[in-house]
Structures are given as C-alpha cells and as structure tokens.
Design an enzyme around this catalytic site. Structure first.
Site, PDB file in Angstrom:
ATOM      1  N   ARG A 238       0.964  -1.082  -0.179  1.00  0.00           N
ATOM      2  CA  ARG A 238      -0.246   0.597   0.051  1.00  0.00           C
ATOM      3  C   ARG A 238       1.069   1.075  -0.359  1.00  0.00           C
ATOM      4  NH1 ARG A 238      -3.601  -2.888  -1.583  1.00  0.00           N
ATOM      5  NH2 ARG A 238      -5.949  -3.706  -0.629  1.00  0.00           N
ATOM      6  N   GLU A 267      -4.322   7.429  -4.425  1.00  0.00           N
ATOM      7  CA  GLU A 267      -4.540   6.562  -6.304  1.00  0.00           C
ATOM      8  C   GLU A 267      -5.688   6.956  -6.916  1.00  0.00           C
ATOM      9  OE1 GLU A 267      -4.235   2.664  -5.674  1.00  0.00           O
ATOM     10  OE2 GLU A 267      -2.630   2.815  -4.589  1.00  0.00           O
ATOM     11  N   HIS A 286      -1.293   0.014  -9.954  1.00  0.00           N
ATOM     12  CA  HIS A 286      -2.281  -1.066  -8.603  1.00  0.00           C
ATOM     13  C   HIS A 286      -2.676  -1.780  -9.360  1.00  0.00           C
ATOM     14  CE1 HIS A 286      -3.675  -1.616  -4.354  1.00  0.00           C
ATOM     15  NE2 HIS A 286      -3.350  -2.243  -4.486  1.00  0.00           N
TER      16      HIS A 286
END
Ligand code: DGY
Length: 321
Positions: A238, A267, A286
């Site tokens: 993360r 994000e 991601h």
C-alpha cells in the site's frame, strides 16, 4: 425473499452468477469508474450485503446509513479501506480474498524489481522517443539482480512467494517481520535481520506488509538514508507504507538507485505528482493482482463469502482485528 445486495462495480460474470442465484442485487454497472460516494450512501440503505473494492471507504458514516448490513465482502486481500472494528461493533462480518492473488502479486513485485534495476521502462521510452543512435558501452546501464541481496519486509504469503522467486536469481534473501520464523527460514533459505540492518545490507528492498497504524509511513527519510545508493525499493503493498515525499527526494537526489511502485499515497496518482518527473522510478497503476485468472478468482471468492454469510453459513475468509 432473497437477501438484497449492492455491488460497487461491474464484476466478472462468474462471480455475478453466484450472487444472482441466491441474492437480489443492484450493481454500479461500470468497469472503470468508482461508484460516487453519494450514490453508495443512498444504495446501502436497504441492503444486507455489500460487495466492495479497495476504492470504497467503509467507515462509520457509511455504516450509519446501512442498518441492515450483515457482511462487507471486499474483493482484495488488503482491507485498510474498511473500518473493521466499527463493523465488528455492529456485528457485521468483513471478508477478504487471501491466497488467490499471492503468486500473481509476487510476479509483479519481481517484474518491478527487474524493470527498475535494468531501467526497462526508461529504455523503452528512450527507444520510442527516437533517441537510440547507437550501441554504447554505458548506455542505460542498470544494476544486477542475479546474485544480489534482497530484503523482504513482511514474510507473509506474498513475501514468501517473492523469496521463492529470488532463489531462481541466486539472490541472498533477508527478511524482517514482526515474528521470526526459523522453520520458514530453513524452508526458504532466508535470513532474519532487524529492520535497520535489512535496509543497510539489501540491494533490493521489497515491501509486503499490510497498511496498519504501525506500518503507515514505515519507510521515510531515515530509512531511505540507511539504504545503499545502489539500492532499489519496490512497493506492491500500500502506498502509505512509504512517505512518498521522502522517496521523491531520495530518488531526485540519487540517494537510492531506483524504485518500482505499484501503489501510491493517493490513487489514482495525481497528474501533478513529482514522481512523474523522475526517470529512476517505474510507476504502475495498482495492478499487482491483475491477471485475468486471479481477478476472476478474487471476485468469485468475495461472492462466495457474501452469499454464505447471507444464508447463515460461516464465511470462508473472515477478517479479524
Ligand atoms: C489487494 O488485494 O489488496 C490488492 O491491492 C489488489 O489486488
């Protein structure tokens, strides 16, 4: 009457079929746009089940609007988007998708290591931009992976899968973890180090911890300053585990060689992020678990958890804090 469910994004057909057979569902039927918060807040009013992605924040405010909710099935192994303690207080089950994405995510961590070390994306941009004039002795030289030392932060499922891959590259593998596991050390051929020593000794540092209050910001200025100037940092966990501004400065000042990032503090990565200006960082949106097969398995796993709980069965992958 079938239990009511809200699904926060279009999901793979197989998973939808599982839900449709045993539940009445409404779905935010888009693939690439997250459900707007106000829509989510109005949709949860009458549902007993919620199928979420990591893009949805499940907090007290949302739970207040969902008085009938019994389960939040997250289609991710990470669950930092969910206030699990608040769910527990209300008797709401939370589930995640462990295991099915381990190998796929480890593959991507390795891809980032190789890409950042050997300047793969930078070299491709160079070629596409028409800058390639000739073969030159030192053109786009990177650092070696073969035989280097890899430091793994967090030897959970994905960390272990990365360690196994590293053996194929004849790497020496160090790890640091909350608990030392001598059994695993023998099985994987890895050596334990305390956090600072791991940072000092490693040529590659790969992060595999969940985001918690303990791990938030665990790699910052001090930790980056312990790393070798030739080291590569990889993050597929993360974004908030790393202090992004500190990393930007370390990369800009060449205090470490490069980084490979699949996750970010914010994000999607803001268009004005200074990371986009740097050529010694590989940036991905991601996609750690993004193989067709794995994403389908994650969706099916989340759907099964959802349906089971709504029919009085035990969830397969409950999250506890
Ligand atoms: C997860 O599952 O937590 C990943 O970040 C997305 O696959």
């Amino acid at each position: 009457m079938k239990p009511r469910v809200y699904i926060t994004r279009r999901i793979p057909e197989k998973a939808l079929e599982i839900i449709a057979r045993r539940c009445e569902y409404r779905m935010w039927d888009r693939e690439d746009d997250p459900v707007p918060r106000e829509v989510l807040e109005s949709e949860v009013g009458d549902v007993e089940g919620l199928f979420t992605l990591l893009t949805e924040r499940v907090d007290e405010r949302l739970l207040d609007r969902a008085p009938k909710l019994k389960i939040v099935a997250n289609m991710a192994v990470g669950f930092d988007n969910i206030d699990v303690a608040a769910c527990a207080r209300r008797g709401i089950v939370v589930t995640n998708t462990p295991g099915v994405l381990t190998e796929t995510t480890a593959d991507l961590a390795f891809a980032l290591m190789v890409a950042a070390a050997r300047r793969v994306t930078e070299a491709e941009r160079f070629l596409r931009d028409g800058k390639w004039k000739t073969w030159s002795p030192m053109l786009l030289c990177g650092v070696d992976i073969y035989g280097a030392t890899l430091g793994i932060i967090g030897l959970g499922r994905i960390g272990q899968a990365v360690a196994r891959r590293a053996r194929g590259f004849s790497m020496r593998v160090l790890y640091t973890s909350q608990r030392r596991d001598t059994g695993l050390e023998a099985e994987l051929g890895v050596e334990w180090r305390d956090f600072d020593d791991l940072l000092r000794e490693s040529d590659f540092v790969s992060i595999h911890v969940p985001l918690t209050e303990k791990t938030r910001g665990m790699i910052g200025k001090r930790e980056l300053s312990l790393m070798k100037p030739t080291a590569v940092l990889v993050n597929t966990s993360r974004g908030a585990v790393v202090r992004e501004q500190d990393l930007i400065e370390a990369l800009r000042d060449r205090r470490i060689f490069a980084a490979g990032l699949d996750v970010f503090e914010t994000e999607p990565l803001p268009k004005d992020s200074a990371l986009l200006e740097l050529d010694n960082v590989v940036l991905l949106p991601h996609i750690g678990s993004a193989s067709i097969a794995t994403r389908a398995e994650m969706a099916v796993m989340a759907a099964n958890n959802l349906v089971r709980v709504l029919h009085g069965e035990e969830p397969l992958n409950p999250v506890t804090v």
